[in-house]
Design an enzyme around this catalytic site. Structure first.
Site, mmCIF file in Angstrom:
data_model
loop_
_atom_site.group_PDB
_atom_site.id
_atom_site.type_symbol
_atom_site.label_atom_id
_atom_site.label_comp_id
_atom_site.label_asym_id
_atom_site.label_seq_id
_atom_site.Cartn_x
_atom_site.Cartn_y
_atom_site.Cartn_z
ATOM 1 N N ASN A 1 3.659 58.101 6.599
ATOM 2 C CA ASN A 1 5.102 57.996 6.705
ATOM 3 C C ASN A 1 5.695 57.129 5.592
ATOM 4 O O ASN A 1 6.294 57.655 4.661
ATOM 5 C CB ASN A 1 5.469 57.440 8.084
ATOM 6 C CG ASN A 1 6.937 57.593 8.404
ATOM 7 O OD1 ASN A 1 7.761 57.763 7.519
ATOM 8 N ND2 ASN A 1 7.284 57.544 9.668
ATOM 9 N N ASP A 2 5.478 55.830 5.665
ATOM 10 C CA ASP A 2 6.110 54.954 4.683
ATOM 11 C C ASP A 2 5.669 55.235 3.249
ATOM 12 O O ASP A 2 6.440 55.041 2.317
ATOM 13 C CB ASP A 2 5.815 53.488 5.026
ATOM 14 C CG ASP A 2 6.538 53.064 6.305
ATOM 15 O OD1 ASP A 2 7.550 53.707 6.644
ATOM 16 O OD2 ASP A 2 6.081 52.115 6.952
ATOM 17 N N VAL A 3 4.422 55.698 3.075
ATOM 18 C CA VAL A 3 3.916 55.903 1.715
ATOM 19 C C VAL A 3 4.531 57.123 1.034
ATOM 20 O O VAL A 3 4.284 57.359 -0.139
ATOM 21 C CB VAL A 3 2.368 56.018 1.679
ATOM 22 C CG1 VAL A 3 1.728 54.734 2.170
ATOM 23 C CG2 VAL A 3 1.890 57.206 2.464
ATOM 24 N N VAL A 4 5.329 57.913 1.787
ATOM 25 C CA VAL A 4 6.026 59.046 1.170
ATOM 26 C C VAL A 4 7.531 58.926 1.385
ATOM 27 O O VAL A 4 8.249 59.917 1.288
ATOM 28 C CB VAL A 4 5.535 60.404 1.730
ATOM 29 C CG1 VAL A 4 4.130 60.703 1.245
ATOM 30 C CG2 VAL A 4 5.604 60.437 3.246
ATOM 31 N N SER B 1 7.146 50.518 9.076
ATOM 32 C CA SER B 1 8.201 49.633 8.624
ATOM 33 C C SER B 1 9.400 49.670 9.559
ATOM 34 O O SER B 1 10.298 48.860 9.443
ATOM 35 C CB SER B 1 8.649 50.033 7.219
ATOM 36 O OG SER B 1 9.191 51.335 7.263
#
Lengths: 106, 483
Positions: free
Chosen positions: B403-406, B444
């Protein structure tokens, strides 16, 4: 002749500095794909603490020292065996699709 | 003379062991040589352990009467420790690797603290330097022990929620200061000649209790996705503690090996922090993901669900697909199914790559290991910098459990908590599929605008179930074509 190892203050600092630098340089070359085996592999290497544990245990002269020494060796031995086993298990899984060629990735 | 001979042998063997450790780690820099690297380091360990029994010829006078008992205890502890650990390490699954490494690391930290404890309780501290080094080894080892155990419990999901309370940072800071103060007090009392070490076992016990407590307190508030950093830090800490102990027991092999590990752990910690664009102190002390004030209404578009089978067939007829695996894939243990599906795509002529973000998963490089376990050849696996430009020319980017890494907000939204974090450009692919269990937010705590983009479709469901359906769909297609 005296072969007893005797490391005093400054010599220790030199050893620490050089070892830290060597470690940094060696590890910088490890590609991200191998970061988990690197971590568990270095985890295995600090299992060398088992040697210090044996030294402490062999020189123990009270029950407290013996108990702590024994626990130390037990924990450190676990660290060594566990670290080695999981690292070699992981590394055995990395395969390439091409016939064996040295792949260089930075 | 004989005793000096044993010292000569010990000295030479430790020199060889230190060399083998360095050489072994050096060989870890390529997947081709790495298996032999760990084997070389293993030989170093075996000779070092065998050599340490030579210490039996030169123990201090007080310990002489107990030599045989101590030897027996040592051998027994070695056999039990190795046996239990080897057994557990053989049966642990690859998805459980982070917690296992955390546990072994804690054991190493505990052992380092134990050596310092024996030295302190026995009153061996000749001079201020040795005493300070011993106390430092004791503190760092103990923090590493209790901190790693908490990390293990979190990773193993025995502890589900980060424990946070008001004033936690102040409380942890005070605990740290008090611990240092107690250590300083010991140095002061001993060095001023007021009392010998042997006279204050209670103070030493208090010191260890405080250090252990600090390790617990500082690790409890840290959330799951920050674990790659936490494990790296404790790995470095244990290395450092071992290194300090090496000076205490006058063993250069410990000093060198410990310091090399300390450097390795530090380097990995910095790499992980950089991959999140956050400082180490921010990761340790910021209670990330707790309060996030996100501008509502900033997100345009809607969530567009698509059936797994439809998505699979679209990919089957595409030219290129990049998979972006995240922790959700590990949690669903779906790596085998993923590769099964990928093999079907490859057989159909689709060009497939895997893109790995440095902090995907729960420890550095965890995704690489999971894919390797499933049988994915490592030349299909690409790291962030090597693949990010390829997304533009790719038909489908498939985000599985990440999720956060994209999250494209990291590039543009200055107020976002993840602003500046390098991300995988999944949003730049012609089309993006996101496999997700539900409509929840990432670690996050922020909504990911990628999911709302016009070219994004959501595939809802457990990664394992979704991939199962995808495999069925593509196989069914093949069967129809054959008929």
């Amino acid at each position: 002749m005296n072969f007893t190892i005797d490391i005093t203050g400054f010599v220790a600092l030199y050893i620490y500095m050089l070892a830290a630098f060597a470690g940094w340089v060696i590890i910088t070359g490890v590609p991200a794909i191998l970061h988990t085996p690197l971590m568990s592999g270095s985890n295995f290497v600090h299992g060398i603490v088992v040697v210090g544990g044996l030294y402490a245990l062999l020189n123990a002269s009270t029950v407290t020292e013996q108990a702590i020494g024994c626990l130390t060796v037990l924990l450190a031995a676990g660290n060594v065996a566990g670290g080695y086993t999981v690292t070699s298990r992981m590394l055995a899984m990395f395969k390439t699709s091409a016939p064996v060629t040295i792949v260089k990735k930075s | 003379m004989f005793i000096q001979l044993t010292h000569l042998v010990i000295g030479v063997i430790y020199l060889v062991a230190a060399f083998l450790f360095m050489f072994g780690l050096k060989r870890m820099s390529s997947p081709v040589t790495a298996p032999s690297g760990i084997f070389v380091a293993g030989i170093g360990m075996v000779v070092a352990v065998l050599a340490s029994f030579l210490y039996a010829f030169d123990v201090n006078a007080a310990a002489k009467p107990f030599l045989w008992i101590n030897l027996g205890l040592g051998a027994a502890a070695l056999i039990i420790g190795v046996g239990v650990s080897r057994w557990s390490a053989k049966k642990v699954s690859m998805t459980a690797m982070p917690q296992m490494v955390a546990l072994y690391n804690g054991m190493g930290g505990g052992a380092a603290g134990g050596i310092a404890a024996v030295a302190l309780f026995a009153g061996h501290a000749d001079g201020a330097t040795v005493l300070v080094m011993t106390l430092a080894g004791a503190l760092i080892g103990s923090v590493s022990l209790s901190g790693s155990i908490i990390a293990w419990a979190k990773l193993d999901e025995l502890l589900k929620q980060p424990l946070r309370f008001k004033g936690q940072r102040l409380f942890n800071g005070l605990t740290f200061l008090v611990t240092i103060a107690v250590a300083a007090y010991i140095v002061y009392v001993v060095e001023s000649g007021a009392a010998p070490l042997l006279a204050m076992p209670n103070v030493i016990i208090i010191l260890f209790t405080l250090a252990l407590f600090f390790g617990i307190a500082v690790t409890l508030p840290i959330g799951g996705a920050d674990m790659p950093v936490v494990i790296s830090i404790y790995n470095a800490a244990t290395g450092l503690a071992v290194s300090l102990d090496g000076f205490v027991v006058q063993n250069p092999a410990l000093m060198i090996a410990g310091m090399v590990v300390g450097a390795a752990g530090t380097l990995l910690t910095l790499l992980m922090a950089k991959a999140m664009n956050r400082s180490i102190s921010n990761i340790l002390f910021s209670n990330f993901g707790e309060v996030v004030a996100q501008k509502q209404g900033a997100i345009k578009g809607s969530l567009k669900p698509i059936a797994a089978a439809d998505a699979a067939i679209a990919m089957r007829y595409a030219g290129s697909v990049i998979f972006v695996p995240g922790y959700g894939l590990a949690a669903a243990q779906a790596q085998q199914k993923l590769y099964e599906f990928v093999k079907l795509l490859v057989a159909a002529g689709v060009s497939v790559k895997f893109a790995i973000h440095p902090v995907a998963g729960r420890m550095p490089g965890q995704m690489d290991v999971l894919l390797a376990e499933a049988g994915v050849p490592y030349d299909m696996i690409f790291q962030l910098d090597d693949i990010n430009d390829d997304f533009k020319t790719t038909d489908f980017a498939v985000v599985i459990g990440a999720n956060d890494v994209v999250n494209p907000e990291a590039r543009t939204e200055k107020t976002s908590p993840i602003y500046g974090m390098p991300i995988l450009n999944a949003d730049m692919a012609h089309h993006c599929y996101c496999v997700k269990r539900g409509q929840g937010k990432g670690y996050s705590g922020i909504v990911n605008p990628l999911f709302y983009e016009d070219n994004t479709s959501m595939v809802y469901g457990d990664a394992g179930a979704v991939l199962g359906e995808m495999i069925e769909a593509v196989r069914g297609l093949g069967a129809k074509a054959a008929a």
